[in-house]
Each structure stands twice: as structure tokens, then as C-alpha cells.
Design a protein around this motif. Structure first.
Motif, PDB file in Angstrom:
ATOM      1  N   ILE A 114      -6.928   5.230  -9.642  1.00  0.00           N
ATOM      2  CA  ILE A 114      -5.506   5.484  -9.896  1.00  0.00           C
ATOM      3  C   ILE A 114      -4.731   4.166  -9.935  1.00  0.00           C
ATOM      4  CG2 ILE A 114      -3.416   6.595  -9.006  1.00  0.00           C
ATOM      5  CD1 ILE A 114      -5.281   8.710  -7.743  1.00  0.00           C
ATOM      6  N   ASP A 115      -5.069   3.263  -9.003  1.00  0.00           N
ATOM      7  CA  ASP A 115      -4.424   1.943  -8.998  1.00  0.00           C
ATOM      8  C   ASP A 115      -4.649   1.221 -10.326  1.00  0.00           C
ATOM      9  OD1 ASP A 115      -3.517   2.303  -6.410  1.00  0.00           O
ATOM     10  OD2 ASP A 115      -5.109   1.089  -5.484  1.00  0.00           O
ATOM     11  N   GLU A 116      -5.856   1.301 -10.823  1.00  0.00           N
ATOM     12  CA  GLU A 116      -6.194   0.636 -12.080  1.00  0.00           C
ATOM     13  C   GLU A 116      -5.410   1.230 -13.249  1.00  0.00           C
ATOM     14  OE1 GLU A 116     -10.254   0.384 -14.546  1.00  0.00           O
ATOM     15  OE2 GLU A 116     -10.405  -0.408 -12.491  1.00  0.00           O
ATOM     16  N   ARG A 117      -5.256   2.560 -13.240  1.00  0.00           N
ATOM     17  CA  ARG A 117      -4.489   3.216 -14.297  1.00  0.00           C
ATOM     18  C   ARG A 117      -3.017   2.808 -14.247  1.00  0.00           C
ATOM     19  NH1 ARG A 117      -5.340   9.233 -13.700  1.00  0.00           N
ATOM     20  NH2 ARG A 117      -3.987   9.319 -15.524  1.00  0.00           N
ATOM     21  N   LEU A 118      -2.487   2.638 -13.038  1.00  0.00           N
ATOM     22  CA  LEU A 118      -1.103   2.191 -12.893  1.00  0.00           C
ATOM     23  C   LEU A 118      -0.944   0.768 -13.411  1.00  0.00           C
ATOM     24  CD1 LEU A 118       1.805   2.640 -11.809  1.00  0.00           C
ATOM     25  CD2 LEU A 118       0.986   1.698  -9.635  1.00  0.00           C
ATOM     26  N   GLN A 119      -1.873  -0.099 -13.033  1.00  0.00           N
ATOM     27  CA  GLN A 119      -1.790  -1.501 -13.441  1.00  0.00           C
ATOM     28  C   GLN A 119      -1.955  -1.675 -14.949  1.00  0.00           C
ATOM     29  OE1 GLN A 119      -4.735  -3.424 -11.005  1.00  0.00           O
ATOM     30  NE2 GLN A 119      -3.396  -3.495  -9.204  1.00  0.00           N
ATOM     31  N   SER A 120      -2.745  -0.810 -15.560  1.00  0.00           N
ATOM     32  CA  SER A 120      -2.948  -0.916 -17.010  1.00  0.00           C
ATOM     33  C   SER A 120      -1.832  -0.232 -17.799  1.00  0.00           C
ATOM     34  CB  SER A 120      -4.304  -0.323 -17.395  1.00  0.00           C
ATOM     35  OG  SER A 120      -4.289   1.081 -17.210  1.00  0.00           O
ATOM     36  N   GLY A 121      -0.919   0.440 -17.091  1.00  0.00           N
ATOM     37  CA  GLY A 121       0.211   1.084 -17.760  1.00  0.00           C
ATOM     38  C   GLY A 121      -0.084   2.474 -18.283  1.00  0.00           C
ATOM     39  N   GLN A 122      -1.238   3.046 -17.948  1.00  0.00           N
ATOM     40  CA  GLN A 122      -1.582   4.381 -18.413  1.00  0.00           C
ATOM     41  C   GLN A 122      -0.722   5.454 -17.749  1.00  0.00           C
ATOM     42  OE1 GLN A 122      -5.757   4.880 -17.746  1.00  0.00           O
ATOM     43  NE2 GLN A 122      -6.351   3.315 -19.230  1.00  0.00           N
ATOM     44  N   ILE A 123      -0.265   5.182 -16.527  1.00  0.00           N
ATOM     45  CA  ILE A 123       0.606   6.113 -15.817  1.00  0.00           C
ATOM     46  C   ILE A 123       1.786   5.338 -15.239  1.00  0.00           C
ATOM     47  CG2 ILE A 123      -1.201   7.792 -15.255  1.00  0.00           C
ATOM     48  CD1 ILE A 123      -1.370   6.583 -12.441  1.00  0.00           C
ATOM     49  N   ASP A 124       2.877   6.068 -14.982  1.00  0.00           N
ATOM     50  CA  ASP A 124       4.036   5.419 -14.362  1.00  0.00           C
ATOM     51  C   ASP A 124       3.984   5.629 -12.848  1.00  0.00           C
ATOM     52  OD1 ASP A 124       4.913   8.026 -13.879  1.00  0.00           O
ATOM     53  OD2 ASP A 124       6.407   7.986 -15.478  1.00  0.00           O
ATOM     54  N   ALA A 126       5.810   7.418 -10.844  1.00  0.00           N
ATOM     55  CA  ALA A 126       5.936   8.813 -10.406  1.00  0.00           C
ATOM     56  C   ALA A 126       4.591   9.537 -10.531  1.00  0.00           C
ATOM     57  CB  ALA A 126       7.005   9.528 -11.224  1.00  0.00           C
ATOM     58  N   GLN A 127       3.909   9.344 -11.647  1.00  0.00           N
ATOM     59  CA  GLN A 127       2.589   9.965 -11.821  1.00  0.00           C
ATOM     60  C   GLN A 127       1.594   9.399 -10.802  1.00  0.00           C
ATOM     61  OE1 GLN A 127       2.275   8.858 -15.969  1.00  0.00           O
ATOM     62  NE2 GLN A 127       2.225  11.031 -16.590  1.00  0.00           N
ATOM     63  N   TYR A 128       1.717   8.093 -10.564  1.00  0.00           N
ATOM     64  CA  TYR A 128       0.848   7.442  -9.587  1.00  0.00           C
ATOM     65  C   TYR A 128       1.008   8.090  -8.213  1.00  0.00           C
ATOM     66  CZ  TYR A 128      -0.809   3.886  -6.308  1.00  0.00           C
ATOM     67  OH  TYR A 128      -1.452   3.242  -5.290  1.00  0.00           O
ATOM     68  N   ALA A 129       2.242   8.274  -7.789  1.00  0.00           N
ATOM     69  CA  ALA A 129       2.502   8.866  -6.476  1.00  0.00           C
ATOM     70  C   ALA A 129       1.953  10.288  -6.401  1.00  0.00           C
ATOM     71  CB  ALA A 129       3.994   8.850  -6.174  1.00  0.00           C
ATOM     72  N   LEU A 130       2.140  11.052  -7.465  1.00  0.00           N
ATOM     73  CA  LEU A 130       1.647  12.429  -7.503  1.00  0.00           C
ATOM     74  C   LEU A 130       0.119  12.466  -7.443  1.00  0.00           C
ATOM     75  CD1 LEU A 130       2.306  15.437  -7.831  1.00  0.00           C
ATOM     76  CD2 LEU A 130       2.196  15.095 -10.305  1.00  0.00           C
ATOM     77  N   GLU A 131      -0.531  11.645  -8.241  1.00  0.00           N
ATOM     78  CA  GLU A 131      -1.995  11.642  -8.261  1.00  0.00           C
ATOM     79  C   GLU A 131      -2.584  11.123  -6.949  1.00  0.00           C
ATOM     80  OE1 GLU A 131      -4.062  10.261 -11.703  1.00  0.00           O
ATOM     81  OE2 GLU A 131      -2.459  10.950 -13.056  1.00  0.00           O
TER      82      GLU A 131
END
Length: 142
Positions: A114-124, A126-131
Motif C-alpha cells: 500500500i505504501d508503494e502504491r501511495l508513493q507511485s501515485g496510484q492511490i491518494d 484517503a484511499q491509502y488510509a482506507l486500505e
């Protein structure tokens, strides 16, 4: 007569210290929760530990309690009274520890993804916190 008392005293001392500490009720509930969710790791079989406890020191050796295994070996056949329980409890304790490590590794792996997806911009954020909340809920016992 003194020899009999000494043997009895040593046997009683060994009986009192012969059982592995086992898991407390919270740890047992946690292990059952992980078993029900398919996350448990079984390194040792509690049934095998109990069965080997009938052999001289077998339950303790199986449960990686080598010093206790030597004591139980010396006090066999009296150790049959406590070594099966000791072997069972030691196997459960080993499985609990292995399961906790396994669950922690899985959780770290999911959070890292999830951290990697946040850093790559795939999620914002809010989505990061939810996931991340979903991942923590998935692996949390409480």
C-alpha cells in the motif's frame, strides 16, 4: 528411608517444574482466531508432543525444552505424569510464536504494498488510509 524421601522430594520438585508454561487464555484465543482465518502455522503437532511425552523425556525434547527433557529422562517413568502435558503445551507455544511471526510478516508485506502504491501515485491519501485500515483489521486479533 532417607533415600526414599530424597527421591520423593526430587520427584515432586520435578513434577512441579516439569510442565511447560503453555499459553495463557488470551494467547489461546488469538491462536484459535488465526486458525479459523487460515493464518496459523503449525511447526509442531501438539498431539505428537503429548504422545512423545510417554517416552523418556520425549515430549520435552520435541518441544525444544532440552534441559527439561534430561530431567524427565532421569525421572522416567514418573515423568509420564507431566511430560505429555509439557510436550503438548510446548508444541502449542511454538506454533503460537511461529503464527505471530507469520501474521506480522504478511501484514508488513501488505502495508508495504500500500505504501508503494501511495508513493507511485496510484492511490491518494484517503484511499491509502482506507486500505491500511482494512489491512490492519484483517490481521488484528482484537
Amino acid at each position: 528411608m532417607k533415600v526414599h524421601r530424597l527421591v520423593l522430594a526430587l520427584g515432586l520438585a520435578a513434577a512441579c517444574t516439569g510442565c511447560a508454561s503453555g499459553l495463557n487464555s488470551q494467547q489461546k484465543a488469538e491462536l484459535r482466531h488465526y486458525e479459523a482465518n487460515g493464518l496459523a502455522v503449525q511447526e509442531k503437532s501438539p498431539g505428537t508432543g503429548a504422545a512423545l511425552g510417554l517416552l523418556p523425556g520425549g515430549g520435552s525434547f520435541y518441544g525444544r525444552e532440552y534441559g527439561l527433557g534430561v530431567v524427565n529422562l532421569l525421572f522416567w517413568p514418573l515423568s509420564i505424569l507431566w511430560d505429555p502435558v509439557s510436550g503438548h503445551d510446548a508444541a502449542e507455544s511454538i506454533n503460537y510464536t511461529a503464527t505471530k511471526e507469520h501474521v506480522n510478516r504478511l501484514q508488513r508485506k501488505d502495508v508495504d504494498a500500500i505504501d508503494e502504491r501511495l508513493q507511485s501515485g496510484q492511490i491518494d491519501v484517503a484511499q491509502y488510509a482506507l486500505e491500511k485500515r482494512k489491512v490492519n483489521k484483517k490481521y488484528d486479533f482484537n
